[in-house]
Motif scaffolding. Structure first.
Motif, PDB file in Angstrom:
ATOM      1  N   ARG A 273    -121.503  -6.027  35.732  1.00  0.00           N
ATOM      2  CA  ARG A 273    -120.567  -6.115  34.609  1.00  0.00           C
ATOM      3  C   ARG A 273    -119.284  -5.358  34.934  1.00  0.00           C
ATOM      4  N   ARG A 274    -119.433  -4.200  35.555  1.00  0.00           N
ATOM      5  CA  ARG A 274    -118.250  -3.410  35.927  1.00  0.00           C
ATOM      6  C   ARG A 274    -117.440  -4.132  36.998  1.00  0.00           C
ATOM      7  N   TYR A 275    -118.129  -4.692  38.000  1.00  0.00           N
ATOM      8  CA  TYR A 275    -117.420  -5.405  39.060  1.00  0.00           C
ATOM      9  C   TYR A 275    -116.746  -6.659  38.516  1.00  0.00           C
ATOM     10  N   SER A 276    -117.375  -7.300  37.535  1.00  0.00           N
ATOM     11  CA  SER A 276    -116.775  -8.481  36.931  1.00  0.00           C
ATOM     12  C   SER A 276    -115.446  -8.139  36.253  1.00  0.00           C
ATOM     13  N   GLU A 277    -115.425  -7.036  35.521  1.00  0.00           N
ATOM     14  CA  GLU A 277    -114.179  -6.615  34.877  1.00  0.00           C
ATOM     15  C   GLU A 277    -113.102  -6.301  35.916  1.00  0.00           C
ATOM     16  N   GLN A 278    -113.497  -5.643  36.995  1.00  0.00           N
ATOM     17  CA  GLN A 278    -112.535  -5.285  38.039  1.00  0.00           C
ATOM     18  C   GLN A 278    -112.014  -6.528  38.760  1.00  0.00           C
ATOM     19  N   GLN A 279    -112.921  -7.430  39.114  1.00  0.00           N
ATOM     20  CA  GLN A 279    -112.517  -8.634  39.826  1.00  0.00           C
ATOM     21  C   GLN A 279    -111.627  -9.518  38.955  1.00  0.00           C
ATOM     22  N   SER A 280    -112.004  -9.675  37.697  1.00  0.00           N
ATOM     23  CA  SER A 280    -111.231 -10.516  36.796  1.00  0.00           C
ATOM     24  C   SER A 280    -109.832  -9.950  36.581  1.00  0.00           C
ATOM     25  N   ALA A 281    -109.736  -8.638  36.412  1.00  0.00           N
ATOM     26  CA  ALA A 281    -108.426  -8.008  36.232  1.00  0.00           C
ATOM     27  C   ALA A 281    -107.576  -8.150  37.489  1.00  0.00           C
ATOM     28  N   LEU A 282    -108.205  -8.038  38.648  1.00  0.00           N
ATOM     29  CA  LEU A 282    -107.465  -8.150  39.902  1.00  0.00           C
ATOM     30  C   LEU A 282    -106.937  -9.568  40.104  1.00  0.00           C
ATOM     31  N   VAL A 283    -107.721 -10.570  39.742  1.00  0.00           N
ATOM     32  CA  VAL A 283    -107.272 -11.956  39.857  1.00  0.00           C
ATOM     33  C   VAL A 283    -106.065 -12.193  38.951  1.00  0.00           C
ATOM     34  N   ASN A 284    -106.108 -11.683  37.730  1.00  0.00           N
ATOM     35  CA  ASN A 284    -104.973 -11.827  36.816  1.00  0.00           C
ATOM     36  C   ASN A 284    -103.741 -11.097  37.351  1.00  0.00           C
ATOM     37  N   GLU A 285    -103.953  -9.933  37.943  1.00  0.00           N
ATOM     38  CA  GLU A 285    -102.852  -9.170  38.532  1.00  0.00           C
ATOM     39  C   GLU A 285    -102.205  -9.949  39.670  1.00  0.00           C
ATOM     40  N   ALA A 286    -103.032 -10.540  40.519  1.00  0.00           N
ATOM     41  CA  ALA A 286    -102.511 -11.329  41.638  1.00  0.00           C
ATOM     42  C   ALA A 286    -101.772 -12.563  41.138  1.00  0.00           C
ATOM     43  N   TYR A 287    -102.331 -13.219  40.134  1.00  0.00           N
ATOM     44  CA  TYR A 287    -101.694 -14.417  39.571  1.00  0.00           C
ATOM     45  C   TYR A 287    -100.325 -14.095  38.987  1.00  0.00           C
ATOM     46  N   ALA A 288    -100.233 -12.996  38.241  1.00  0.00           N
ATOM     47  CA  ALA A 288     -98.961 -12.611  37.634  1.00  0.00           C
ATOM     48  C   ALA A 288     -97.919 -12.276  38.700  1.00  0.00           C
ATOM     49  N   ALA A 289     -98.353 -11.653  39.792  1.00  0.00           N
ATOM     50  CA  ALA A 289     -97.416 -11.269  40.846  1.00  0.00           C
ATOM     51  C   ALA A 289     -96.888 -12.479  41.600  1.00  0.00           C
TER      52      ALA A 289
END
Length: 255
Positions: A128-144
């Protein structure tokens, strides 16, 4: 002792070459983290891209993850973010300035469907913790990578990680500010929608020209030439955002 060793080998590898019992993995070197704990280190300094991390086995079963390392190939457990990957690698995109917007969006959606925390409500606390981290990182990459300016600045950091801009580059920007201030004044004094649209058209034209020049600079292997152009794009984009906000306020008030 020699006979005992030979018997042990025959037990593990009989005639035919197939093992009857699995070999035990060698104990980890002194000072390493034990299996079952997160062993992928990550580090970010300031606004620079991800630094290299030391990859180890799956936190659950110890198998070696496959790139880009979202799920273990053996037990399918979700892994912690692999900070060795830059945003382009993370989203499975070519590392270049020109990007297909539809492909970028599809990649982000595909990963979010797989990594979203809603999929791991009944999983272990680690997943669950890794899912939150991975999902946030994907959104960060997409926005950049979504907008040309932020994409170019990020690509510039990858290409010129330790390079500082020269003084003449900073001075060149000061000559450009006069044009920006003039256009800002035109926008502030715009008395009609027609005036606002003229300013918007001018900004969009300049952004298209700069975007093409930035793309050529990267493609020709001259990322330093893209730096002052990206600086100009930031200014024009800010004017365009302000123009869009002013038009929205005007349309709302008219309604």
């Amino acid at each position: 002792m020699l006979r005992a060793a030979l018997r042990a080998v025959r037990c593990l590898v009989p005639r035919g070459g197939q093992c009857r019992a699995p070999l035990r993995a060698a104990p980890p070197p002194a000072g390493t983290q034990p299996r079952g704990r997160q062993v992928w280190a990550a580090a970010r300094s300031g606004r620079r891209p991800f630094s290299a991390a030391t990859a180890a086995g799956c936190w659950r079963c110890g198998a070696t993850p496959r790139a880009p390392g979202f799920f273990c190939p053996s037990c399918r457990a979700l892994q912690p973010p692999d900070r060795r990957l830059d945003y382009f690698q993370l989203l499975d995109l070519p590392r270049r300035f020109r990007l297909d917007a539809e492909r970028l969006q599809e990649s982000q959606r595909r990963l979010q469907r797989a990594l979203h925390p809603d999929n791991f409500g009944r999983s272990s606390e680690a997943e669950r913790r890794y899912s939150e981290q991975q999902s946030a990182l994907v959104n960060e990459a997409y926005a950049a990578l979504l907008r040309p300016v932020s994409r170019g600045l990020y690509l510039l950091r990858l290409e010129l990680a330790d390079d500082e801009p020269a003084e003449d580059e900073a001075e060149a920007d000061s000559a450009f500010l006069g044009t920006v201030l003039e256009l800002n004044e035109q926008l502030a004094e715009a008395g009609s929608q027609a005036d606002v649209r003229r300013v918007a058209a001018s900004v969009e034209e300049r952004l298209r020209e700069l975007e093409e020049r930035v793309a050529r600079a990267f493609e020709q292997g001259h990322p330093r030439d893209a730096r002052p152009l990206l600086r100009q794009m930031k200014y024009w984009s800010s004017i365009g955002d302000r123009n869009e906000a002013d038009r929205t306020v005007t349309w709302v008030s008219m309604d």
